[in-house]
Scaffold this active site. Structure first.
Site, short mmCIF file in Angstrom:
data_model
loop_
_atom_site.label_atom_id
_atom_site.label_comp_id
_atom_site.label_asym_id
_atom_site.label_seq_id
_atom_site.Cartn_x
_atom_site.Cartn_y
_atom_site.Cartn_z
N SER A 63 0.80 -1.23 0.00
CA SER A 63 0.00 0.00 0.00
C SER A 63 0.83 1.28 0.00
O SER A 63 0.26 2.38 -0.08
CB SER A 63 -0.95 0.02 1.19
OG SER A 63 -2.06 -0.81 0.93
N LYS A 66 -0.03 3.63 -2.74
CA LYS A 66 -1.08 4.65 -2.68
C LYS A 66 -0.50 6.07 -2.64
O LYS A 66 -1.23 7.03 -2.91
CB LYS A 66 -1.99 4.41 -1.48
CG LYS A 66 -2.84 3.14 -1.59
CD LYS A 66 -3.79 2.98 -0.42
CE LYS A 66 -4.73 1.79 -0.60
NZ LYS A 66 -4.11 0.49 -0.31
N SER A 127 -6.07 3.51 4.50
CA SER A 127 -5.56 2.71 3.38
C SER A 127 -6.68 1.94 2.68
O SER A 127 -6.51 0.80 2.23
CB SER A 127 -4.48 1.72 3.86
OG SER A 127 -3.71 1.26 2.78
#
Length: 429
Positions: A63, A66, A127
């Protein structure tokens, strides 16, 4: 005589002891106890690498991906392509992903609509994966097109090893067969720790306001509605949270089986901001965990905050023995040169005196007249105690140019002709 021999023996033993101990001390100055597959800590202002460990190895980033989605969102808003108030109409893809309880998510209604601000907060704090997909579809139409934007932006940033296959950082196998066209079913986003640091620095440089959201410990999504959900920040190094660290205010965690427990963190103390990246952190038993990644990050930041800014050369300072350069066809045979700006870097206290500078010419000597005052002739190269050049992200160097401190006019035709004749005669004899 026996007394003298005893003193000599004592001195020899002491000398041997120092020889054994000294290398360990020097080594301790250069290493950080980081249990991770890769790690790096960087001065956020200059990009100077303070410590790197396997930082060019390409690994899973989960993640932390992101951050690129965040960058493209801020860029799209800056360019007027979308606004924070724009509404996203939930698609079957994002709806189905949002209902997957295995993943970090906020639930999205199939017939619902959500603002970019809502989706961004869910992505940055919690997230949320489906929220990220919603942002990607809003900006690019499809996640496939958004992934292309991610890869293109990476190249634009000077990142050569990035490979994005989706907007979230999930393994494609979690996308229920709806992964972006052209990517494999079990692929995952990859990049090196150094490149993650480049991405983090670009985000902080261009859109520092991201920290206003990244530093929120928790927030309620859709508060006051039947869909409200408490979003607790995965970055528990924030003040007041379990692994709090002084000055911590961002930025993005990442966890998958492939990437392990990873983190791109940033903290600021006494005007100095650092970026620390750890990838696949483990504990002493080799097990990955949230605690392991935050312990590794803490070790990197503690090490980095020991560094202090050192001024190696002042503006206007000259290199000893290289105070001037030869000039061809000029009214003077030499031109004085000096450093244009101060040369500064971050250095650990015990090694501040070990760094040195060298002149690296960018103009071939002799320089042909006319030479302008302020004309750039070289750069300053900074070397550490071992003679290695100090490293910076993307091979950036300190802004330290070497320039001519005076003008040298070109000689007139007659003077040049006479000089050529004299040189010719000298050559004959």
């Amino acid at each position: 005589m026996n007394s003298l021999l005893k003193w000599i023996q004592v001195l020899m033993v002491s000398a041997i002891a120092l020889m054994i101990v000294a290398p360990n001390y020097v080594q301790a100055e250069k290493t950080v106890p980081v249990l991770a597959d890769a790690a790096i800590v960087v001065d956020a202002e200059t990009g100077q690498i303070l410590y790197g460990q396997n930082d060019e190895a390409v690994l899973g980033i989960a993640s932390m991906s992101k951050m690129m989605s965040e960058y493209l969102l801020f860029e799209a808003i800056e360019e007027g392509l979308v606004s924070w108030e724009d509404e996203y109409e939930v698609t079957d893809y994002s709806h189905r992903i949002s209902q997957d309880l295995r993943l970090s998510n906020v639930p999205l209604r199939r017939d619902g609509s959500y603002t970019m601000k809502e989706l961004y907060e869910a992505m940055a704090i919690y997230s949320a994966n489906a929220a990220t997909i919603g942002i990607a579809e809003t900006i690019a139409g499809t996640e496939k097109e958004f992934v292309q934007m991610m890869n293109d932006k990476a190249v634009e940033m000077g990142i050569e090893d990035a490979h994005f296959v989706n907007s979230t950082g999930l393994n494609n196998s979690f996308l229920l067969g709806m992964h972006p066209e052209g990517t494999a079913e079990d692929e995952e986003n990859t990049m090196s720790a150094r490149s993650v640091a480049i991405l983090t620095k670009a985000l902080l440089d261009d859109y520092p306001e991201i920290l206003e959201t990244a530093k929120i410990p928790e927030l309620m999504f859709r508060e006051g509605t039947a869909d409200q959900i408490r979003m607790v920040n995965w970055n528990t190094m924030l003040p007041g949270m379990e692994y709090e660290y002084e000055g911590m205010d961002g930025l993005k965690t990442g966890t998958t089986d492939f990437a392990g427990h990873s983190f791109a963190g940033t903290a600021k103390r006494d005007g100095v901001r650092l970026i620390a990246v750890v990838m696949k952190a483990v504990d002493a038993e080799g097990e990955g965990s949230y605690k392991a990644r935050f312990n590794a990050t803490r070790a990197l930041l503690d090490y980095g905050f020991e560094f202090q800014e050192v001024e190696l050369m002042k503006a206007g300072q000259q290199f000893m023995g290289q105070e001037s350069l030869p000039v061809a066809k000029g009214e003077k045979e030499q031109v004085a040169i000096a450093v244009k700006e101060p040369v500064r870097l971050m250095a650990p206290p015990a090694q501040q005196e070990a760094y040195r500078t060298e002149l690296e010419l960018t103009e071939k000597a002799p320089i042909e007249a006319t030479v302008e005052e302020g004309q750039l002739v070289g750069k300053v190269k900074v070397l550490d105690a071992e003679g290695n050049e100090v490293e910076y992200l993307k091979d950036e160097k300190p802004a330290a140019d070497v320039a001519a401190t005076e003008a040298v006019e070109r000689s007139n035709w007659f003077t040049l002709s006479m000089k050529s004749a004299v040189d010719f005669i000298k050559g004959l004899f």
